[in-house]
Design a protein around this motif. Sequence first.
Motif, PDB file in Angstrom:
ATOM      1  N   ALA A  48       0.833  -1.171   0.103  1.00 15.20           N
ATOM      2  CA  ALA A  48      -0.027   0.109   0.006  1.00 15.20           C
ATOM      3  C   ALA A  48       0.742   1.268  -0.163  1.00 15.20           C
ATOM      4  O   ALA A  48       0.431   2.334  -0.597  1.00 15.20           O
ATOM      5  CB  ALA A  48      -0.922  -0.026   1.216  1.00 15.20           C
ATOM      6  N   ALA A  49       1.931   1.360   0.951  1.00 13.35           N
ATOM      7  CA  ALA A  49       2.752   2.417   0.717  1.00 13.35           C
ATOM      8  C   ALA A  49       3.536   2.603  -0.732  1.00 13.35           C
ATOM      9  O   ALA A  49       3.784   3.803  -1.115  1.00 13.35           O
ATOM     10  CB  ALA A  49       4.065   2.037   1.804  1.00 13.35           C
ATOM     11  N   SER A  50       3.825   1.613  -1.331  1.00  9.99           N
ATOM     12  CA  SER A  50       4.325   1.650  -2.573  1.00  9.99           C
ATOM     13  C   SER A  50       3.239   2.254  -3.612  1.00  9.99           C
ATOM     14  O   SER A  50       3.699   3.010  -4.559  1.00  9.99           O
ATOM     15  CB  SER A  50       4.986   0.516  -3.046  1.00  9.99           C
ATOM     16  N   LEU A  51       2.293   1.800  -3.354  1.00 12.24           N
ATOM     17  CA  LEU A  51       1.110   2.503  -4.434  1.00 12.24           C
ATOM     18  C   LEU A  51       0.831   3.941  -3.759  1.00 12.24           C
ATOM     19  O   LEU A  51       0.814   4.602  -4.973  1.00 12.24           O
ATOM     20  CB  LEU A  51      -0.074   1.773  -3.979  1.00 12.24           C
ATOM     21  N   GLY A  52       0.806   4.346  -2.718  1.00 17.68           N
ATOM     22  CA  GLY A  52       0.758   5.741  -2.498  1.00 17.68           C
ATOM     23  C   GLY A  52       1.906   6.783  -3.054  1.00 17.68           C
ATOM     24  O   GLY A  52       1.632   7.635  -3.550  1.00 17.68           O
ATOM     25  N   SER A  53       3.128   6.129  -2.889  1.00 19.99           N
ATOM     26  CA  SER A  53       4.243   6.969  -3.229  1.00 19.99           C
ATOM     27  C   SER A  53       4.168   6.712  -4.614  1.00 19.99           C
ATOM     28  O   SER A  53       4.589   7.849  -5.327  1.00 19.99           O
ATOM     29  CB  SER A  53       5.482   6.225  -2.791  1.00 19.99           C
ATOM     30  N   LEU A 103      -0.001  13.057 -16.918  1.00 24.91           N
ATOM     31  CA  LEU A 103       0.975  13.250 -15.609  1.00 24.91           C
ATOM     32  C   LEU A 103       0.997  12.151 -15.151  1.00 24.91           C
ATOM     33  O   LEU A 103       2.125  11.747 -14.409  1.00 24.91           O
ATOM     34  CB  LEU A 103       0.290  14.316 -14.522  1.00 24.91           C
ATOM     35  N   TYR A 104       0.338  10.868 -15.420  1.00 27.49           N
ATOM     36  CA  TYR A 104       0.628   9.454 -14.967  1.00 27.49           C
ATOM     37  C   TYR A 104       1.104   8.613 -15.928  1.00 27.49           C
ATOM     38  O   TYR A 104       0.949   7.383 -15.750  1.00 27.49           O
ATOM     39  CB  TYR A 104      -0.638   8.978 -13.909  1.00 27.49           C
ATOM     40  N   LYS A 105       1.623   9.024 -17.020  1.00 36.69           N
ATOM     41  CA  LYS A 105       2.396   8.068 -17.877  1.00 36.69           C
ATOM     42  C   LYS A 105       3.464   7.425 -17.192  1.00 36.69           C
ATOM     43  O   LYS A 105       4.151   8.078 -16.582  1.00 36.69           O
ATOM     44  CB  LYS A 105       3.022   9.025 -19.236  1.00 36.69           C
ATOM     45  N   GLY A 106       3.450   6.152 -17.430  1.00 35.33           N
ATOM     46  CA  GLY A 106       4.604   5.438 -16.638  1.00 35.33           C
ATOM     47  C   GLY A 106       4.199   4.827 -15.278  1.00 35.33           C
ATOM     48  O   GLY A 106       5.058   4.386 -14.533  1.00 35.33           O
ATOM     49  N   PHE A 107       3.006   5.206 -14.838  1.00 36.27           N
ATOM     50  CA  PHE A 107       2.465   4.831 -13.493  1.00 36.27           C
ATOM     51  C   PHE A 107       2.779   3.390 -13.046  1.00 36.27           C
ATOM     52  O   PHE A 107       3.322   3.068 -11.895  1.00 36.27           O
ATOM     53  CB  PHE A 107       0.847   5.135 -13.260  1.00 36.27           C
ATOM     54  N   VAL A 108       2.343   2.336 -13.968  1.00 38.33           N
ATOM     55  CA  VAL A 108       2.490   1.049 -13.838  1.00 38.33           C
ATOM     56  C   VAL A 108       3.887   0.760 -13.576  1.00 38.33           C
ATOM     57  O   VAL A 108       4.165   0.068 -12.623  1.00 38.33           O
ATOM     58  CB  VAL A 108       1.824   0.061 -14.612  1.00 38.33           C
ATOM     59  N   PRO A 109       4.971   1.007 -14.420  1.00 39.36           N
ATOM     60  CA  PRO A 109       6.319   0.712 -14.048  1.00 39.36           C
ATOM     61  C   PRO A 109       6.888   1.318 -12.923  1.00 39.36           C
ATOM     62  O   PRO A 109       7.500   0.678 -12.186  1.00 39.36           O
ATOM     63  CB  PRO A 109       6.861   1.157 -15.403  1.00 39.36           C
ATOM     64  N   THR A 110       6.285   2.190 -12.502  1.00 34.83           N
ATOM     65  CA  THR A 110       6.655   3.001 -11.339  1.00 34.83           C
ATOM     66  C   THR A 110       6.351   2.446 -10.015  1.00 34.83           C
ATOM     67  O   THR A 110       7.192   2.069  -9.322  1.00 34.83           O
ATOM     68  CB  THR A 110       6.323   4.446 -11.213  1.00 34.83           C
ATOM     69  N   PHE A 112       5.582  -0.938 -10.045  1.00 40.42           N
ATOM     70  CA  PHE A 112       6.232  -2.140 -10.126  1.00 40.42           C
ATOM     71  C   PHE A 112       7.521  -2.179  -9.564  1.00 40.42           C
ATOM     72  O   PHE A 112       8.155  -3.081  -9.339  1.00 40.42           O
ATOM     73  CB  PHE A 112       6.272  -2.974 -11.278  1.00 40.42           C
ATOM     74  N   ARG A 113       8.279  -1.020  -9.832  1.00 40.36           N
ATOM     75  CA  ARG A 113       9.701  -0.711  -9.217  1.00 40.36           C
ATOM     76  C   ARG A 113       9.739  -0.401  -7.922  1.00 40.36           C
ATOM     77  O   ARG A 113      10.425  -0.744  -7.230  1.00 40.36           O
ATOM     78  CB  ARG A 113      10.155   0.654 -10.063  1.00 40.36           C
ATOM     79  N   MET A 114       8.887   0.274  -7.558  1.00 46.46           N
ATOM     80  CA  MET A 114       8.620   0.844  -6.030  1.00 46.46           C
ATOM     81  C   MET A 114       8.179  -0.457  -5.200  1.00 46.46           C
ATOM     82  O   MET A 114       8.516  -0.558  -3.798  1.00 46.46           O
ATOM     83  CB  MET A 114       7.851   1.830  -6.049  1.00 46.46           C
ATOM     84  N   GLY A 115       7.240  -1.024  -5.751  1.00 45.21           N
ATOM     85  CA  GLY A 115       6.748  -2.300  -4.923  1.00 45.21           C
ATOM     86  C   GLY A 115       7.798  -3.224  -4.387  1.00 45.21           C
ATOM     87  O   GLY A 115       7.789  -3.393  -2.936  1.00 45.21           O
ATOM     88  N   PRO A 116       8.602  -4.032  -4.920  1.00 45.94           N
ATOM     89  CA  PRO A 116       9.775  -4.594  -4.342  1.00 45.94           C
ATOM     90  C   PRO A 116      10.521  -3.988  -3.470  1.00 45.94           C
ATOM     91  O   PRO A 116      11.164  -4.581  -2.615  1.00 45.94           O
ATOM     92  CB  PRO A 116      10.459  -5.170  -5.670  1.00 45.94           C
ATOM     93  N   TRP A 117      11.098  -2.843  -3.840  1.00 52.97           N
ATOM     94  CA  TRP A 117      11.889  -2.111  -2.919  1.00 52.97           C
ATOM     95  C   TRP A 117      11.118  -1.797  -1.445  1.00 52.97           C
ATOM     96  O   TRP A 117      11.782  -2.001  -0.514  1.00 52.97           O
ATOM     97  CB  TRP A 117      12.133  -0.609  -3.591  1.00 52.97           C
TER      98      TRP A 117
END
Length: 132
Positions: A48-53, A103-110, A112-117
């Motif tokens: 959830a934190a990665s989704l928010g960020s 303004l949300y182009k690239g949201f899903v890759p962002t 997916f990158r933040m989630g594992p971190w």
Amino acid sequence: MQIYWVSPTAQRAAVIAAVELPVYDYCKKRLLSVFGDNVANHFLSSLAASLGSAVASTPIDVVRTRLMNQRKLKHNLRSEAYIYRGTADCFYHTFKYEGFWALYKGFVPTWFRMGPWNIIFFITYEQLKHFY
């Protein structure tokens, strides 16, 4: 030489820290009654934190990328193509001419990158906290 992307990069870092930590803490406290203080709680809270960020930082990433790319554009075109004057100008023109979702182009890759971190970071943090 003006460096336009330093400000958006610093803003992005501040926004991520300002969103991730409170969202993680809030979710963790809300899920304590369901899961207890265990890895499942930490996993879902960090997700959830990665989704928010990602929601908070993707517009800044879009603006930062456009500001970084305009230097190359300005150098190659040698014409009077429109060049953004700064962060606010880039936000304004992107929203005005391309709409909110630009303004949300690239949201899903962002995300997916933040989630594992976030998952690795927060689970490791909680395990070390319990260990010591």
